[in-house]
Scaffold this active site. Structure first.
Site, PDB file in Angstrom:
ATOM      1  N   LYS A  98      -3.671 -11.929  -7.366  1.00  0.00           N
ATOM      2  CA  LYS A  98      -4.990 -12.395  -6.908  1.00  0.00           C
ATOM      3  C   LYS A  98      -6.096 -11.471  -7.405  1.00  0.00           C
ATOM      4  O   LYS A  98      -5.857 -10.280  -7.630  1.00  0.00           O
ATOM      5  CB  LYS A  98      -5.006 -12.474  -5.383  1.00  0.00           C
ATOM      6  CG  LYS A  98      -4.932 -11.131  -4.691  1.00  0.00           C
ATOM      7  CD  LYS A  98      -5.489 -11.210  -3.275  1.00  0.00           C
ATOM      8  CE  LYS A  98      -5.740  -9.811  -2.738  1.00  0.00           C
ATOM      9  NZ  LYS A  98      -6.720  -9.716  -1.689  1.00  0.00           N
ATOM     10  N   LYS A 143       0.843  -1.208   0.000  1.00  0.00           N
ATOM     11  CA  LYS A 143       0.000   0.000   0.000  1.00  0.00           C
ATOM     12  C   LYS A 143       0.875   1.255   0.000  1.00  0.00           C
ATOM     13  O   LYS A 143       0.573   2.232  -0.686  1.00  0.00           O
ATOM     14  CB  LYS A 143      -0.917   0.018   1.233  1.00  0.00           C
ATOM     15  CG  LYS A 143      -2.077  -0.957   1.158  1.00  0.00           C
ATOM     16  CD  LYS A 143      -3.225  -0.359   0.365  1.00  0.00           C
ATOM     17  CE  LYS A 143      -4.501  -1.142   0.406  1.00  0.00           C
ATOM     18  NZ  LYS A 143      -4.613  -2.347  -0.308  1.00  0.00           N
ATOM     19  N   LYS A 203     -10.323  -6.051  -5.778  1.00  0.00           N
ATOM     20  CA  LYS A 203     -11.027  -4.827  -6.163  1.00  0.00           C
ATOM     21  C   LYS A 203     -10.039  -3.755  -6.598  1.00  0.00           C
ATOM     22  O   LYS A 203     -10.302  -2.967  -7.483  1.00  0.00           O
ATOM     23  CB  LYS A 203     -11.844  -4.299  -4.986  1.00  0.00           C
ATOM     24  CG  LYS A 203     -13.163  -4.993  -4.796  1.00  0.00           C
ATOM     25  CD  LYS A 203     -13.648  -4.862  -3.365  1.00  0.00           C
ATOM     26  CE  LYS A 203     -13.394  -6.121  -2.583  1.00  0.00           C
ATOM     27  NZ  LYS A 203     -13.700  -6.074  -1.179  1.00  0.00           N
TER      28      LYS A 203
END
Ligand code: ADP
Ligand code: TRP
Length: 332
Positions: free
Chosen positions: A195, A112, A198
């Site tokens: 993976k 992140k 979203k």
């Protein structure tokens, strides 16, 4: 006494196939046998600063999906994390005993920090502490999650053990990630980004209430490689992804047919995708209908959330009374 199961999903949109096969499918089975708490991790979603309207919409949607897809408020406790503020108190206590170095080393934090350098907030850094609070609040031991959450679970164990050691008690059990298959699952996305997620954009995910035409378009546009490879050559990761998705929804015969075609170097990716889109629609159609029906039932959803909040808070308050006592705060 029945073992305690705890898990949650962040309401950052709608549930996708990865959430379903990585986590939710196990919720459905576990609720039958254990004392299960399934929540909507709405505190967690604040790390990305949703607007109040978006947050409300996403929470309602995930709750509708939980119920439509078979979580039963009589069999398990279904609640919103923000309805149980004891979570935040335990998070505070655990934070006093979580170290900067270990938090900075968590893969999801590093990722992140790399992808959103303008919003590396403290909530992101302490995400695994909040997650540990969610689990330890109910003294959970089984945590159904996908493979990507393995490291977070390891952190939860660290915080549980550290608390026990610091206060010289055996209060928190060690939580373990579980999947009812032998190993934790990773569902790939359609854009070969790792993976299904979203955050990898609209084209990557297959949502559980995807409209048939959108579903078909997304699959037909899925990333592959440039061509059938020579006979016997290994699959590229993008093509392997399509086979992995097929393994979730297609019959053994179908999969074998395309495996054989691939081995012979004769596979046509267009045919593979057409078959996958077809089998996926058969899988998704009933889920889509149930979710869309449940979304219209606001009153029932509110009642279910209130019922779950009460059950979850009761247990959380008991834990926090005991934790406060252990730490040395009085309970008046
Ligand atoms: P996303 O990465 O799309 O934001 P979340 O982080 O909200 O999804 O995931 C919620 C739950 O679904 C977690 O238990 C997570 O392990 C599981 N999950 C999410 N994506 C996948 C995936 N592609 N494969 C397996 N499990 C997944
Ligand atoms: N971190 C999980 C995810 O992104 C969601 C989550 C929050 C969770 N708290 C939890 C999962 C507690 C299991 C238990 O998917």
């Amino acid at each position: 006494m029945k073992e305690i199961v705890v898990s949650g999903i962040r309401p950052t949109g709608k549930l996708h196939l990865g959430n379903y096969f990585g986590a939710f499918k196990n919720f459905l089975i576990l609720q039958e046998q254990f004392n299960s708490y399934f929540f909507i991790a709405d505190y967690h979603s604040l790390t990305t600063h949703p607007t109040p309207e978006d947050l409300k919409g996403s929470v309602k949607r995930v709750l509708a999906e939980y119920i439509a897809l078979g979580l039963d408020p009589e069999k398990c406790t279904i609640y919103l994390q923000s309805d149980v503020p004891e979570t935040a108190e335990l998070y505070l206590f655990l934070n006093m005993n979580a170290y900067l170095g270990e938090l900075e080393r968590v893969t999801s934090f590093k990722e992140k920090a790399r992808t959103q350098p303008n919003n590396i907030n403290a909530g992101l850094l302490t995400y695994p502490v909040l997650m540990a609070a969610d689990i330890l609040l109910h003294r959970g031991v089984k945590v159904p999650v996908g493979k990507d959450q393995e490291q977070h679970l390891e952190m939860s164990r660290t915080f549980a053990n550290r608390f026990n050691r610091l206060y010289n008690c055996e209060y928190f059990p060690e939580p373990q990630a579980v999947s009812l298959g032998e190993s934790l699952i990773r569902v790939p996305g359609l854009t070969d980004s790792g993976k299904m997620s979203k955050s990898a954009g609209e084209a990557d995910s297959i949502y559980l209430n995807e409209e048939a035409s959108v579903l078909n378009k997304k699959i037909m546009r899925a990333v592959t490689d440039s061509g059938p490879q020579e006979a016997g050559a290994p699959k590229s990761s993008a093509v392997q992804n399509l086979f992995d998705l097929m393994a979730l929804v297609s019959t053994q015969e179908t999969i074998q047919f395309f495996e054989d075609q691939h081995i012979q170097g004769a596979i046509r990716y267009g045919d593979l995708k057409k078959q996958l889109a077809n089998d996926m629609e058969v899988f998704i159609a009933p889920l889509r209908d149930k979710i869309n029906t449940m979304l219209g039932n606001e009153k029932l959803l509110n009642e279910i959330a209130a019922f779950g909040a009460e059950k979850a808070r009761k247990n959380a308050q008991k834990t926090m009374r005991e934790v406060r006592e252990i730490i040395g705060f009085g309970n008046r």
